[in-house]
Design a protein around this motif. Structure first.
Motif, PDB file in Angstrom:
ATOM      1  N   LEU A   1       0.855  -1.186   0.000  1.00  0.00           N
ATOM      2  CA  LEU A   1       0.000   0.000   0.000  1.00  0.00           C
ATOM      3  C   LEU A   1       0.887   1.231   0.000  1.00  0.00           C
ATOM      4  CD1 LEU A   1      -2.621  -1.078   2.719  1.00  0.00           C
ATOM      5  CD2 LEU A   1      -2.587  -1.571   0.252  1.00  0.00           C
ATOM      6  N   GLY A   2       0.862   1.997  -1.089  1.00  0.00           N
ATOM      7  CA  GLY A   2       1.658   3.219  -1.161  1.00  0.00           C
ATOM      8  C   GLY A   2       2.843   3.076  -2.092  1.00  0.00           C
ATOM      9  N   GLY A   3       3.052   4.075  -2.920  1.00  0.00           N
ATOM     10  CA  GLY A   3       4.162   4.074  -3.866  1.00  0.00           C
ATOM     11  C   GLY A   3       5.100   5.236  -3.598  1.00  0.00           C
ATOM     12  N   GLY A   4       5.403   5.481  -2.320  1.00  0.00           N
ATOM     13  CA  GLY A   4       6.339   6.547  -1.942  1.00  0.00           C
ATOM     14  C   GLY A   4       7.715   5.956  -1.675  1.00  0.00           C
ATOM     15  N   TRP A   5       8.468   6.603  -0.801  1.00  0.00           N
ATOM     16  CA  TRP A   5       9.842   6.196  -0.536  1.00  0.00           C
ATOM     17  C   TRP A   5       9.959   4.765  -0.039  1.00  0.00           C
ATOM     18  CZ3 TRP A   5      14.406   8.230  -1.736  1.00  0.00           C
ATOM     19  CH2 TRP A   5      14.430   9.556  -2.174  1.00  0.00           C
ATOM     20  N   GLY A   6       9.066   4.396   0.893  1.00  0.00           N
ATOM     21  CA  GLY A   6       9.148   3.058   1.467  1.00  0.00           C
ATOM     22  C   GLY A   6       8.787   1.994   0.447  1.00  0.00           C
ATOM     23  N   GLY A   7       7.632   2.177  -0.180  1.00  0.00           N
ATOM     24  CA  GLY A   7       7.147   1.193  -1.142  1.00  0.00           C
ATOM     25  C   GLY A   7       8.116   1.020  -2.305  1.00  0.00           C
ATOM     26  N   VAL A   8       8.652   2.117  -2.801  1.00  0.00           N
ATOM     27  CA  VAL A   8       9.526   2.045  -3.968  1.00  0.00           C
ATOM     28  C   VAL A   8      10.875   1.399  -3.615  1.00  0.00           C
ATOM     29  CG1 VAL A   8      10.881   3.478  -5.559  1.00  0.00           C
ATOM     30  CG2 VAL A   8       8.423   3.837  -5.318  1.00  0.00           C
TER      31      VAL A   8
ATOM     32  N   ILE B   1       2.259  -2.042   4.611  1.00  0.00           N
ATOM     33  CA  ILE B   1       1.592  -0.741   4.699  1.00  0.00           C
ATOM     34  C   ILE B   1       2.658   0.342   4.656  1.00  0.00           C
ATOM     35  CG2 ILE B   1       0.061   0.710   6.090  1.00  0.00           C
ATOM     36  CD1 ILE B   1      -0.949  -1.904   7.409  1.00  0.00           C
ATOM     37  N   ALA B   2       2.617   1.177   3.626  1.00  0.00           N
ATOM     38  CA  ALA B   2       3.625   2.230   3.443  1.00  0.00           C
ATOM     39  C   ALA B   2       2.944   3.482   2.923  1.00  0.00           C
ATOM     40  CB  ALA B   2       4.719   1.753   2.487  1.00  0.00           C
ATOM     41  N   VAL B   3       1.901   3.917   3.640  1.00  0.00           N
ATOM     42  CA  VAL B   3       1.034   4.980   3.126  1.00  0.00           C
ATOM     43  C   VAL B   3       1.466   6.383   3.558  1.00  0.00           C
ATOM     44  CG1 VAL B   3      -0.993   3.517   2.843  1.00  0.00           C
ATOM     45  CG2 VAL B   3      -0.589   4.670   5.034  1.00  0.00           C
TER      46      VAL B   3
HETATM   47 MG    MG Z   1       5.755   4.386   0.555  1.00  0.00          MG
END
Ligand code: MG
Ligand code: FAD
Ligand code: MG
Ligand code: MG
Ligand code: MG
Length: 552
Positions: free
Chosen positions: A34-41, A135-137
């Protein structure tokens, strides 16, 4: 197919029988991010292809390179340079992207509840099943209950950056009109930043550069002394989570540049044309003040997303933090079935017991120096060394170890001129009570994403053998992989054509142009793709050659 507690449609990603690359992941465990920011990427970038059937769910279909966002607001960088399509990032792992928002998770059914709005605003909801969920929202802007925030700009996304840029230009244009009165012109050219953290400071510095470097020839009618930049900070220093030397450097720099820094100030209300605040003066007296302004940026910290609030309530007693989802040291969300659900980045915090760690650590330090901790007597210079070690080991404490002499005096209760073990322990306990969690930075999210990728890679290989060894399924990841450990690589802040580095351990560096280049190269290295790197390089070259006006 429908199901789950709410009997919603269950969305199974269809894999084309003819797509041989994707066929490989068909029967692999479903990893949902969940989430395509720094963590998810960061996780996507390090994950081995073929081991998982990967799905990313996020309402925005691009990754945003946030550290450069303040530069985009004033046109130093083109907005396109800061984003990268998620679908492109996912291609390597043959993943699927669903542009939607996660609303809830049914932990016992292993379903994420997702919502999607169509162009007419009608919402549909469905479930996405997972075997492993990350979960990386991230977080949302913290409104702090202040009145009139609709009169402020925020800086979180590229739409915000665009709106800020347009507003600044609009103000400048209005200020140039012959019909604009002197008072109105001064108001239009009064720029206020509320929040003395890195985002506020960097934005103020960028704005100041813009107003000084480029505007004189683009807007020759505007007088420099009619433009003002003000920074409102509730604490007694700006950049107060950084090392003392860094915030001092920033304050001196602003003083020289005539960026007005208003410390110990609390905003009470933001009106369309002015900002109302209180300031505590030296004697502790509270003074009411107001400032006419034509633009206000609100950047005073962040708070939990709706999804994380929902989940924290659902998990009840297992979650005790109001600001983030608590995980164990393997980044598994507390209260969820072991090994199913992880949380990383700004939306998460690793539960740690720093007080015990620090005390054990100081004991060891004493033994190492051949001293019995119970008979320890630290002089100020010893204390400085201990503080340095504590900063290195617990970087989140740096902001609380700024006035070492004051702390020493305050906790030397018997005024012996030394700290004994009891006094030292009290001091460290007080610091611990102020420590919230790991810093909410791209650096941390990135490290946690990488950590999960490496662990998942290892799990995919190790699982069959270990299962035979009778290890409980949920404990597999703790059995095959170490706990997460944050490594503080220093903080950076950019302040008006120079950069300051907080390297941890009380070391810091600041400097002129060379520092700017060092700063840029650090972000180059962290940057996700060659494409982004080249776009940024071209923007900077353009700025060097033609000034910022070109990008406006
Ligand atoms: Mg993220
Ligand atoms: P994010 O990167 O914010 O990603 C969250 C993702 O989740 C987004 O894709 C979002 O669309 C998505 N999402 C949100 N809600 C949902 C939902 N319900 N369902 C599914 N997806 C959802 N850090 C530094 O280290 N150095 C810096 O110089 C720096 N400068 C910054 C400047 C600015 C202007 C800002 C705003 C931040 C800056 N940061 C910096 C902080 C850094 O950006 C964050 O710490 C980092 O983005 C956290 O990563 P994350 O993956 O947790 O969240
Ligand atoms: Mg982001
Ligand atoms: Mg910030
Ligand atoms: Mg003493």
């Amino acid at each position: 197919q429908r199901g789950g507690p709410k009997n919603l449609p269950i969305y199974e990603v269809q894999i084309d029988d003819n797509d041989s690359a994707k066929q490989k992941t068909k029967d692999k465990p479903k990893l949902v991010i969940l989430g395509g920011g720094w963590g998810g990427v960061a996780l996507l970038k390090e994950l081995n292809p073929d081991d998982y059937h990967v799905t990313v769910i996020s309402p925005s279909n691009y990754f945003l390179f946030t550290p450069m966002l303040p530069s985009a607001t004033v046109g130093t960088l083109g907005i396109r340079s800061l984003v990268e399509p998620i679908r492109r990032i996912m291609a390597r792992v043959q993943g699927h992207f669903i542009r939607a928002r996660a609303e809830d998770v049914e932990f016992s059914h292993k379903l994420v509840e997702v919502s999607q709005a169509d162009a007419a605003g009608n919402e549909t909801r469905f479930y996405v099943p997972y075997d492993k969920l990350v979960i990386a929202v991230g977080s949302t802007t913290n409104p702090h209950g202040v009145k009139g925030l609709e009169n402020c700009h925020f800086l979180k996304d590229i739409d915000d950056a665009r709106a800020i840029r347009n507003r600044i230009i609009h103000n400048l244009e209005l200020a140039c009109l012959p019909t604009t009165s002197d008072d109105e012109r001064k108001r239009l050219l009064s720029f206020v930043v509320s929040g003395g953290g890195p985002t506020g400071v960097e934005f103020a510095a960028e704005l100041f550069d813009l107003l000084n470097e480029d505007l004189s020839h683009d807007f020759p009618r505007l007088l420099r002394n009619e433009i003002s930049v003000h920074l409102i900070q509730s604490r007694s220093h700006i950049l107060n989570t950084y090392d003392e030397a860094v915030s001092k450097y920033a304050e001196e720099r602003f003083a020289r540049d005539q960026v007005e820094v208003l410390t110990n100030s609390r905003v009470a209300e933001v009106k369309p044309d002015r900002i109302i605040f209180t300031q505590k003066d030296e004697s502790g007296q509270v003074v009411h003040k107001e400032l006419p302004m034509g633009f206000c940026l609100w950047s005073t910290g962040v708070s939990q997303t709706q999804l994380c609030q929902t989940l924290a309530v659902k998990l009840g007693a297992a979650q005790n933090n109001r600001h983030a989802l608590e995980t164990d040291t393997h980044l598994r969300v507390n209260g969820t079935p072991l090994g199913d659900v992880y949380a990383i980045g700004d939306c998460a915090t690793v539960q740690n017991n720093v007080a015990d760690h620090i005390v054990a650590f100081v004991r060891n330090l004493a033994w190492k120096h051949g001293k019995d901790p119970e008979t320890l007597e630290l002089h100020f210079s010893d204390w400085r060394n201990v503080a340095g070690e504590v900063k290195r080991r617990f970087p989140q404490a740096v902001g609380h170890l700024r006035r070492l002499d004051k702390l020493f005096e305050e906790f030397d209760k018997d005024h012996s001129g030394t700290l004994d073990f009891g006094e030292l322990r009290e001091l460290l306990k007080q610091i611990d009570s102020k420590l919230t969690s790991l810093p909410a930075t791209a650096q941390r999210a990135h490290q946690q994403g990488q950590y999960l990728a490496h662990k998942f890679n290892k799990l995919a290989r190790a699982a069959p053998g270990l299962r035979a060894n009778d290890i409980r399924e949920g404990d597999l990841d703790a059995a095959v992989y170490r706990a997460f450990e944050y490594k503080h690589l220093g903080s950076l802040a950019y302040i008006g054509n120079s950069a300051v580095f907080d390297l941890g351990e009380g070391r810091s560096l600041s400097g002129g142009l060379w520092a700017v280049y060092a700063w840029r190269s650090v972000y180059f290295a962290q940057s996700v793709s060659l494409r982004t790197r080249i776009l940024m390089m071209m923007d900077w070259a353009k700025r060097g050659l033609f000034g910022r006006g070109e990008s406006f």
